[in-house]
Enzyme design. Structure first.
Site, PDB file in Angstrom:
ATOM      1  N   THR A   1       0.828  -1.214   0.000  1.00 56.46           N
ATOM      2  CA  THR A   1       0.000   0.000   0.000  1.00 56.46           C
ATOM      3  C   THR A   1       0.860   1.261   0.000  1.00 56.46           C
ATOM      4  O   THR A   1       0.366   2.334  -0.350  1.00 56.46           O
ATOM      5  CB  THR A   1      -0.925   0.046   1.241  1.00 56.46           C
ATOM      6  OG1 THR A   1      -0.116  -0.138   2.414  1.00 56.46           O
ATOM      7  CG2 THR A   1      -1.996  -1.032   1.191  1.00 56.46           C
TER       8      THR A   1
ATOM      9  N   ALA B   1      15.396 -12.100   3.258  1.00 52.16           N
ATOM     10  CA  ALA B   1      14.155 -12.540   3.890  1.00 52.16           C
ATOM     11  C   ALA B   1      13.053 -11.492   3.875  1.00 52.16           C
ATOM     12  O   ALA B   1      11.949 -11.744   4.329  1.00 52.16           O
ATOM     13  CB  ALA B   1      14.444 -12.959   5.340  1.00 52.16           C
ATOM     14  N   GLY B   2      13.352 -10.308   3.382  1.00 48.44           N
ATOM     15  CA  GLY B   2      12.308  -9.284   3.310  1.00 48.44           C
ATOM     16  C   GLY B   2      12.059  -8.550   4.614  1.00 48.44           C
ATOM     17  O   GLY B   2      10.969  -8.045   4.844  1.00 48.44           O
TER      18      GLY B   2
ATOM     19  N   SER C   1      13.972  -6.013   5.519  1.00 43.39           N
ATOM     20  CA  SER C   1      14.557  -4.682   5.288  1.00 43.39           C
ATOM     21  C   SER C   1      15.985  -4.540   5.791  1.00 43.39           C
ATOM     22  O   SER C   1      16.325  -3.585   6.476  1.00 43.39           O
ATOM     23  CB  SER C   1      13.674  -3.583   5.880  1.00 43.39           C
ATOM     24  OG  SER C   1      12.482  -3.506   5.159  1.00 43.39           O
TER      25      SER C   1
ATOM     26  N   SER D   1      18.419  -3.790   3.900  1.00 48.52           N
ATOM     27  CA  SER D   1      19.001  -2.625   3.226  1.00 48.52           C
ATOM     28  C   SER D   1      18.644  -1.339   3.956  1.00 48.52           C
ATOM     29  O   SER D   1      19.500  -0.481   4.177  1.00 48.52           O
ATOM     30  CB  SER D   1      18.555  -2.554   1.761  1.00 48.52           C
ATOM     31  OG  SER D   1      17.162  -2.401   1.645  1.00 48.52           O
TER      32      SER D   1
ATOM     33  N   ASP E   1       9.927   1.155   4.575  1.00 45.00           N
ATOM     34  CA  ASP E   1      11.021   0.417   5.215  1.00 45.00           C
ATOM     35  C   ASP E   1      11.920   1.344   6.023  1.00 45.00           C
ATOM     36  O   ASP E   1      12.194   1.103   7.199  1.00 45.00           O
ATOM     37  CB  ASP E   1      11.848  -0.326   4.165  1.00 45.00           C
ATOM     38  CG  ASP E   1      11.079  -1.455   3.511  1.00 45.00           C
ATOM     39  OD1 ASP E   1       9.941  -1.725   3.942  1.00 45.00           O
ATOM     40  OD2 ASP E   1      11.608  -2.059   2.564  1.00 45.00           O
TER      41      ASP E   1
END
Length: 394
Positions: free
Chosen positions: A35, A125-126, A128, A130, A174
Site C-alpha cells: 500500500t 528474507a524481506g 529490510s 538494506s 522500510d
C-alpha cells in the site's frame, strides 16, 4: 547477538580497538502490504533483529567497510573523493549511497573511518536489511560528525538512496519503520500525507513469530516493479473520471462503484488489493485500540488472502507456511510480509504454544517444500541507537 564478538571482530580486521558501537533494527509490517507506493496506510514496527556496526575514525579520506556476513568479499575500500555507485562495491553501495547523499546535501566529512558490520537479519528474507544498513550509516555519520540532522530527514534520504542511487523503485515504509521505531509500538503512517502516529501493540499472551521460507526473493524485484506499474495503470484509468492522486484515497464503496472504469480483470484485482488493504490497516488500529485481538487476527489472515488471490505475490512457500500456521492452536492470525515470492511470513502465536507451533509448521513445510523453514521470535524495538561500549564490556 553477542556484541563483544563484534568488537573483537573489528579489532581482528583493523588491528585496533573500535571507538563506538551502533545498532539499527530491521522491520516487519504488521498489516498494510503493497500500500505504501499506492498512497495508502501502513502499520510497521522496528524489530529486535537488525544490523550492528563497530566504528573507528581514520585521519585520511579513506573509508573501509567489512561485513562479517559476507567475509569472502573482504574489506571494501572507498574514497570520500569518489562516492559514485560502483557495482564492484557490492553491499557497501547501500551505506556508501547515504554518505554520497549527505555530501550532496552540503554536509562536510573531513576524514574517513573503518566499519565492521554484522547483521542477524536472515539474508533475502524481506525484513529490510538494506533500510537497516542505510539508517545505521546515516545515524553513525550524524552522530560522529555532529551534523544535527533530523531523523525524519535521514529516513527520506534512505528512500532517495534506494530510488536514485541503488535504483529500486520502493516506497518509504522500510526506512520510516527502521528510523522511527519505538519499543512496543507500531507506526500508523499515511504514505500519502506522511502523517503518522504511534500505537501501542499489546498482544496479551501472544508473541510475533517470524517464519522464514529460506527461499531467496529472486522474483521479488521484477514482480514488485510490475505490480507497481499495474496499480499506476489502474489509477490512470480511474482518474479519467475521478479527481484522485492515489488509490489510497478511495473507500471500498467508491472503488466498487468506479471499478468499471478500469475494465481489465488483472488491473481491477491489483487495485482492489491496494484499496481494501488500506482499509484493513485502518480497521486493525481500531481493533488493537479496543484490545479486540480476535478481529485483528482475522484482518491479518484476510491480508494474506488478498495478497494471494488479488495481488498474486505469495507463492507456494509462503502459502504453505501461512496455511499451516492458520491450522495451529493458539494462532491469532498469519500472513506474508514484504515483497513476496519468498522471504518471510509472520504469525501471532500464544507464547505457551510456541514449541508445538514451530514443530508442527516446520514439519508441514519440510514435507511439502523439501527443506527447512526457520523461526524467530521478534520483539518490537526502538530505532537506530548507539550501544555504549563500556556497558558491553562489563
Amino acid at each position: 547477538m553477542d556484541t563483544n564478538k563484534i568488537l573483537q571482530g573489528y579489532e581482528t580486521i583493523y588491528q585496533k580497538a573500535a571507538e563506538k558501537l551502533f545498532f539499527s533494527p530491521g522491520r516487519i509490517n504488521l498489516i498494510g502490504e503493497h500500500t505504501d507506493y499506492n498512497g495508502g496506510n501502513v502499520f510497521p514496527c522496528a524489530i529486535s533483529l537488525g544490523t550492528y556496526a563497530a566504528f573507528g575514525q581514520r585521519t585520511d579520506r579513506t573509508i573501509q567497510m567489512y561485513s562479517e556476513n559476507l567475509p569472502d568479499t573482504g574489506i571494501i575500500t572507498i574514497s570520500l573523493d569518489n562516492l559514485a555507485y560502483n557495482k564492484a562495491d557490492d553491499w557497501a553501495n547501500y551505506p556508501k549511497g547515504m554518505i554520497y547523499l549527505l555530501t550532496q546535501a552540503g554536509y562536510q566529512l573531513d576524514h574517513g573511518f573503518n566499519l565492521y558490520i554484522h547483521g542477524n537479519l536472515p539474508d533475502g528474507a524481506g525484513l529490510s536489511s538494506s533500510a537497516s544498513i542505510e539508517l545505521l550509516m546515516g545515524n553513525i555519520i550524524n552522530d560522529v560528525y555532529k551534523l544535527g540532522i533530523d531523523q525524519l530527514d535521514l529516513v527520506k534520504m534512505g528512500q532517495q538512496n534506494e530510488n536514485n542511487y541503488i535504483g529500486v523503485n520502493s516506497g518509504i515504509m522500510d526506512e520510516f519503520a527502521v528510523g522511527m521505531g519505538k519499543k512496543d509500538q507500531a507506526i500508523l503512517l499515511d504514505t500519502n500525507t506522511m502523517e503518522y502516529h504511534y500505537a501501542p501493540v499489546e498482544l496479551g499472551n501472544n508473541v510475533i513469530v517470524i517464519m522464514n521460507t529460506n527461499k531467496h526473493r529472486a522474483l521479488a524485484d521484477s514482480k514488485y516493479n510490475e505490480r507497481r506499474s499495474q496499480c499506476e495503470q489502474a489509477l490512470a484509468l480511474l482518474q479519467t473520471k475521478l479527481t484522485i492522486k492515489s488509490l489510497g484515497e478511495l473507500s471500498i464503496d467508491e472503488f466498487d462503484r468506479n471499478s468499471y472504469l478500469i475494465n481489465d480483470d488483472i488491473l481491477i484485482r491489483r487495485a482492489r488489493h491496494a484499496v481494501f488493504e488500506n482499509q484493513r490497516t485502518l480497521k486493525a488500529i481500531k481493533y488493537l485500540n479496543e484490545n479486540n485481538l480476535i478481529e485483528f487476527g482475522k484482518l491479518v489472515n484476510a491480508s494474506h488472502i488478498s495478497l494471494h488471490y488479488d495481488y498474486e505475490v505469495t507463492g507456494i512457500e509462503l502459502d504453505t507456511l501461512v496455511e499451516a500456521a492458520w491450522k495451529q492452536p493458539g494462532v491469532l492470525g498469519a500472513r506474508m510480509v514484504g515483497a513476496g515470492f519468498g522471504g518471510c511470513a509472520i504469525a501471532f502465536v500464544d507464547k505457551d504454544k510456541i514449541d508445538d507451533f514451530q514443530e508442527n509448521v516446520g514439519k508441514i513445510y519440510k514435507d511439502q517444500i523439501g527443506y527447512d523453514a526457520d523461526f524467530y521470535i521478534a520483539e518490537i524495538s526502538d530505532g537506530p541507537s548507539e550501544i555504549k561500549i563500556s556497558e558491553v564490556e562489563k
